[in-house]
Design an enzyme around this catalytic site. Structure first.
Site, PDB file in Angstrom:
ATOM      1  N   ASP A  29      58.901  22.448  45.098  1.00  0.00           N
ATOM      2  CA  ASP A  29      60.356  22.586  45.018  1.00  0.00           C
ATOM      3  C   ASP A  29      60.940  22.603  46.426  1.00  0.00           C
ATOM      4  OD1 ASP A  29      62.875  22.974  43.902  1.00  0.00           O
ATOM      5  OD2 ASP A  29      62.696  25.156  44.024  1.00  0.00           O
ATOM      6  N   SER A  65      58.979  30.419  47.971  1.00  0.00           N
ATOM      7  CA  SER A  65      58.504  30.925  46.684  1.00  0.00           C
ATOM      8  C   SER A  65      57.426  31.971  46.938  1.00  0.00           C
ATOM      9  CB  SER A  65      57.993  29.771  45.809  1.00  0.00           C
ATOM     10  OG  SER A  65      57.599  30.231  44.542  1.00  0.00           O
ATOM     11  N   HIS A 113      62.297  31.902  44.657  1.00  0.00           N
ATOM     12  CA  HIS A 113      61.911  31.954  43.246  1.00  0.00           C
ATOM     13  C   HIS A 113      61.606  33.398  42.874  1.00  0.00           C
ATOM     14  CE1 HIS A 113      60.356  27.509  43.465  1.00  0.00           C
ATOM     15  NE2 HIS A 113      61.672  27.598  43.474  1.00  0.00           N
TER      16      HIS A 113
END
Length: 382
Positions: free
Chosen positions: A326, A207, A234
């Site tokens: 995540d 991310s 992301h």
């Protein structure tokens, strides 16, 4: 005193709205404004902010030029404001290469409306960066070298959902597998085990800080690499096409924005499109819309859970820099089938959130500095 923020933008409207939006946030303090890049450099040195928000279209000196200079004279976490267009994506990716930590969409409609949602988004981003940002030069402040205009170099070397809930989003639950032994690699000076079983797939999740981290890892992998790779970053939907093109130009591997039905094959890396979910099936990927029950689109947990289902014990999960956790629940499912999990170390992570989550879960077989991940992967797969 709160987190000190310098706002850099030539728009008085934008300066005023950012100030109004953040005024109720006790932990954030705007200490100054700059109307162009030249002023930004001067105030970065004199005011010493904790975080700088930076526009890229300004008179006198643009944001990208200012960013590069700030990284030289007063290294500071910078959040770029970006238009959600293809051209905006390209400039933002240049900024990330030059040392920016992350970016925020510059949506005037949202700014005009203000409200709790944009305040939460902006303040959370600022606070997370200020709190977790690693100022080590190994993690940031060294602009990445790119070759966007040259020929491709061939041959060179949010809270996570429980794992069982992830299984329910797939067509069928994972087959019951004996849990692999999990040795903690979270403590320093623990021996690393980078030895790999016979693999059929590599899954990399990241991310914040990921665009630069992915480029560094993938640029060290030759076109002859014998396994397919899936990338979860992301990123907004309008950015992933430009990012895939950028990676494809700067890396020897074939790197493609994933489409529904794309085949997994050696020497190719498929990037999950923003705003969609990517699920792995045997020999191909599915790209679907997903739904609001999942915090991220794409979501690393879902992709890694599907890898655990279709490639049990035959895939490698790698978790790189990023906010949040995540990937942790999906990595647990992979590890339970016997698949190894690697994580980026704290020193070289821009934000040590996602890799820390898997390290603390005691499911990693190795924690590696960013610069070692690509070469180790090539060595062990070979």
């Amino acid at each position: 005193m709160g987190i000190k923020v310098l706002v850099v933008d030539d728009s008085m409207f934008f300066q005023k709205r950012i100030s109004e939006i953040l005024k109720p946030v006790a932990s954030v303090e705007i200490i100054g404004f700059a109307n162009n890049g030249k002023e930004a450099i001067e105030k970065a040195q004199s005011l010493k902010p904790d975080v700088i928000t930076m526009d890229y279209e300004m008179p006198v000196m643009d944001g990208l030029t200012a960013l590069r200079k700030i990284m030289e004279v007063a290294p500071t976490p910078v959040l770029m404001f970006s238009s959600l267009t293809y051209d905006g994506a390209r400039v933002t990716l240049d900024a990330l290469d030059a040392g920016a930590v992350d970016f925020l969409p510059k949506n005037f409609e949202d700014l005009q409306k203000g409200g709790p949602k944009i305040r939460e988004t902006l303040s959370d981003k600022i606070q997370s960066v200020a709190k977790q940002f690693n100022r080590s030069p190994k993690a940031r402040f060294t602009p990445i070298q790119t070759e966007l205009d040259s020929d491709k170099r061939k041959g060179e070397s949010q809270p996570a959902r429980p794992a069982r809930q992830l299984e329910s989003k797939l067509d069928k639950p994972l087959a019951s597998q004996p849990k692999a032994s999990a040795t903690s690699r979270f403590e320093k000076n623990t021996k690393q085990d980078t030895r790999l079983p016979t693999l059929d797939l590599i899954v990399i999740a990241t991310s914040t800080g990921g665009p630069v981290a992915l480029q560094k890892v993938l640029s060290q992998i030759p076109a002859s690499f014998s396994k397919p790779i899936v990338l979860i970053q992301h990123m907004p939907a309008t950015f992933t096409q430009a990012f895939a093109e950028r990676l494809n130009k700067t890396c020897a591997l074939e790197i493609k924005l994933a489409e529904d039905g794309d085949i997994l094959k050696p020497g190719r890396a498929l990037l999950a499109p923003g705003g969609k979910q990517l699920l792995i099936e045997k020999s191909k990927v599915r790209v679907i819309d997903g739904d609001d029950r999942v915090n991220y689109r794409p979501c690393a947990d879902l992709t890694m859970a599907s890898a655990a289902k279709h490639y049990p014990g035959k895939s490698l999960g790698i978790v790189l820099t990023g906010m949040g956790s995540d990937g942790c629940e999906g990595a647990k499912l992979m590890q339970q089938t016997g698949s190894p999990i690697w994580a980026q170390d704290e020193e070289t992570s821009v934000i040590y959130g996602m890799p820390m989550a898997v390290a603390k879960a005691h499911i990693t077989s190795a924690i590696l500095p960013l610069q070692d991940i690509g070469p180790t992967l090539v060595k062990e797969v070979r």
